[in-house]
Design a protein around this motif. Structure first.
Motif, mmCIF file in Angstrom:
data_model
loop_
_atom_site.group_PDB
_atom_site.id
_atom_site.type_symbol
_atom_site.label_atom_id
_atom_site.label_comp_id
_atom_site.label_asym_id
_atom_site.label_seq_id
_atom_site.Cartn_x
_atom_site.Cartn_y
_atom_site.Cartn_z
ATOM 1 N N MET A 79 0.844 -1.188 0.000
ATOM 2 C CA MET A 79 0.000 0.000 0.000
ATOM 3 C C MET A 79 0.879 1.237 0.000
ATOM 4 S SD MET A 79 -3.029 0.881 2.606
ATOM 5 C CE MET A 79 -3.408 2.541 2.983
ATOM 6 N N ASN A 80 0.558 2.186 -0.866
ATOM 7 C CA ASN A 80 1.325 3.422 -0.948
ATOM 8 C C ASN A 80 0.889 4.382 0.153
ATOM 9 O OD1 ASN A 80 2.675 2.563 -3.244
ATOM 10 N ND2 ASN A 80 1.171 3.456 -4.619
ATOM 11 N N PRO A 81 1.843 5.053 0.780
ATOM 12 C CA PRO A 81 1.474 6.063 1.781
ATOM 13 C C PRO A 81 0.920 7.313 1.087
ATOM 14 C CG PRO A 81 3.836 6.059 1.446
ATOM 15 C CD PRO A 81 3.283 4.921 0.634
ATOM 16 N N PHE A 82 0.156 8.071 1.821
ATOM 17 C CA PHE A 82 -0.370 9.328 1.284
ATOM 18 C C PHE A 82 0.765 10.342 1.193
ATOM 19 C CE2 PHE A 82 -4.147 7.253 1.536
ATOM 20 C CZ PHE A 82 -5.294 8.023 1.549
ATOM 21 N N ILE A 83 0.671 11.251 0.232
ATOM 22 C CA ILE A 83 1.696 12.266 0.030
ATOM 23 C C ILE A 83 1.074 13.652 0.137
ATOM 24 C CG2 ILE A 83 3.161 10.786 -1.390
ATOM 25 C CD1 ILE A 83 2.038 12.203 -3.843
ATOM 26 N N THR A 84 1.921 14.643 0.379
ATOM 27 C CA THR A 84 1.459 16.029 0.514
ATOM 28 C C THR A 84 1.226 16.632 -0.864
ATOM 29 O OG1 THR A 84 2.700 16.266 2.561
ATOM 30 C CG2 THR A 84 2.019 18.288 1.466
ATOM 31 N N ALA A 85 0.006 17.108 -1.096
ATOM 32 C CA ALA A 85 -0.342 17.744 -2.368
ATOM 33 C C ALA A 85 -0.271 19.260 -2.276
ATOM 34 C CB ALA A 85 -1.743 17.321 -2.798
ATOM 35 N N ALA A 86 -0.520 19.807 -1.075
ATOM 36 C CA ALA A 86 -0.495 21.260 -0.882
ATOM 37 C C ALA A 86 -0.379 21.551 0.607
ATOM 38 C CB ALA A 86 -1.753 21.900 -1.452
ATOM 39 N N VAL A 87 0.072 22.758 0.925
ATOM 40 C CA VAL A 87 0.197 23.193 2.322
ATOM 41 C C VAL A 87 -0.513 24.540 2.467
ATOM 42 C CG1 VAL A 87 1.789 23.816 4.172
ATOM 43 C CG2 VAL A 87 2.412 22.010 2.562
ATOM 44 N N PHE A 88 -1.323 24.641 3.523
ATOM 45 C CA PHE A 88 -2.075 25.858 3.801
ATOM 46 C C PHE A 88 -1.698 26.370 5.184
ATOM 47 C CE2 PHE A 88 -4.438 23.075 1.031
ATOM 48 C CZ PHE A 88 -4.739 23.901 -0.028
ATOM 49 N N THR A 89 -1.947 27.656 5.424
ATOM 50 C CA THR A 89 -1.557 28.258 6.694
ATOM 51 C C THR A 89 -2.669 28.232 7.732
ATOM 52 O OG1 THR A 89 -0.047 29.700 5.487
ATOM 53 C CG2 THR A 89 -0.553 30.316 7.750
ATOM 54 N N TYR A 90 -3.884 28.560 7.328
ATOM 55 C CA TYR A 90 -4.978 28.707 8.293
ATOM 56 C C TYR A 90 -6.159 27.813 7.942
ATOM 57 C CZ TYR A 90 -2.268 32.774 9.590
ATOM 58 O OH TYR A 90 -1.252 33.594 9.979
ATOM 59 N N PRO A 91 -6.936 27.405 8.943
ATOM 60 C CA PRO A 91 -8.066 26.496 8.703
ATOM 61 C C PRO A 91 -9.119 27.030 7.728
ATOM 62 C CG PRO A 91 -7.574 26.579 11.043
ATOM 63 C CD PRO A 91 -6.725 27.634 10.377
ATOM 64 N N HIS A 92 -9.353 28.333 7.701
ATOM 65 C CA HIS A 92 -10.372 28.864 6.792
ATOM 66 C C HIS A 92 -9.992 28.686 5.326
ATOM 67 C CE1 HIS A 92 -7.671 32.365 7.031
ATOM 68 N NE2 HIS A 92 -8.108 32.643 5.826
ATOM 69 N N GLU A 93 -8.719 28.494 5.040
ATOM 70 C CA GLU A 93 -8.269 28.333 3.661
ATOM 71 C C GLU A 93 -8.676 26.987 3.056
ATOM 72 O OE1 GLU A 93 -4.194 30.933 3.561
ATOM 73 O OE2 GLU A 93 -4.081 28.919 4.405
ATOM 74 N N MET A 153 -4.644 20.971 15.235
ATOM 75 C CA MET A 153 -3.643 21.727 15.995
ATOM 76 C C MET A 153 -3.603 23.184 15.549
ATOM 77 S SD MET A 153 -2.458 19.845 18.307
ATOM 78 C CE MET A 153 -1.133 20.886 18.857
ATOM 79 N N THR A 154 -3.715 23.409 14.260
ATOM 80 C CA THR A 154 -3.712 24.778 13.755
ATOM 81 C C THR A 154 -4.999 25.496 14.135
ATOM 82 O OG1 THR A 154 -2.330 24.042 11.924
ATOM 83 C CG2 THR A 154 -3.360 26.181 11.700
ATOM 84 N N GLY A 155 -6.099 24.764 14.241
ATOM 85 C CA GLY A 155 -7.350 25.361 14.689
ATOM 86 C C GLY A 155 -7.278 25.800 16.137
ATOM 87 N N ILE A 156 -6.534 25.048 16.944
ATOM 88 C CA ILE A 156 -6.388 25.374 18.362
ATOM 89 C C ILE A 156 -5.396 26.510 18.563
ATOM 90 C CG2 ILE A 156 -5.536 24.485 20.573
ATOM 91 C CD1 ILE A 156 -6.605 21.721 19.630
#
Length: 79
Positions: free
Chosen positions: A1-15, A37-40
């Protein structure tokens, strides 16, 4: 099974609100790492590495297309 990879990075939850909906609508399996964690503690977003959109490698091209269409749409801008 392939692990998931990062497609994009965002700064804040509303994004990620609209993007989350678009991915669910396209039935793409995904998750957002560090979302809670970012929401908190939003001011520590950079310390956590941001909110990382994780997808299966087979879905990466589709997700990139969805993100490109979303970001190029003049009517939908994240403020």
């Amino acid at each position: 099974m392939n692990p998931f990879i990062t497609a994009a990075v965002f700064t804040y939850p509303h994004e990620i609100t609209v993007i989350k909906h678009l991915l669910q609508e396209a039935e793409i399996t995904h998750y957002f790492e560090n979302e809670m964690m970012t929401g908190i503690a939003p001011m520590y977003s950079h310390a956590f590495g941001g909110i990382q959109l994780k997808v299966h490698p087979n879905d990466l091209d589709t997700v990139k297309n969805i993100l490109d269409q979303f970001l190029s749409n003049d009517n939908l801008k994240i403020v």
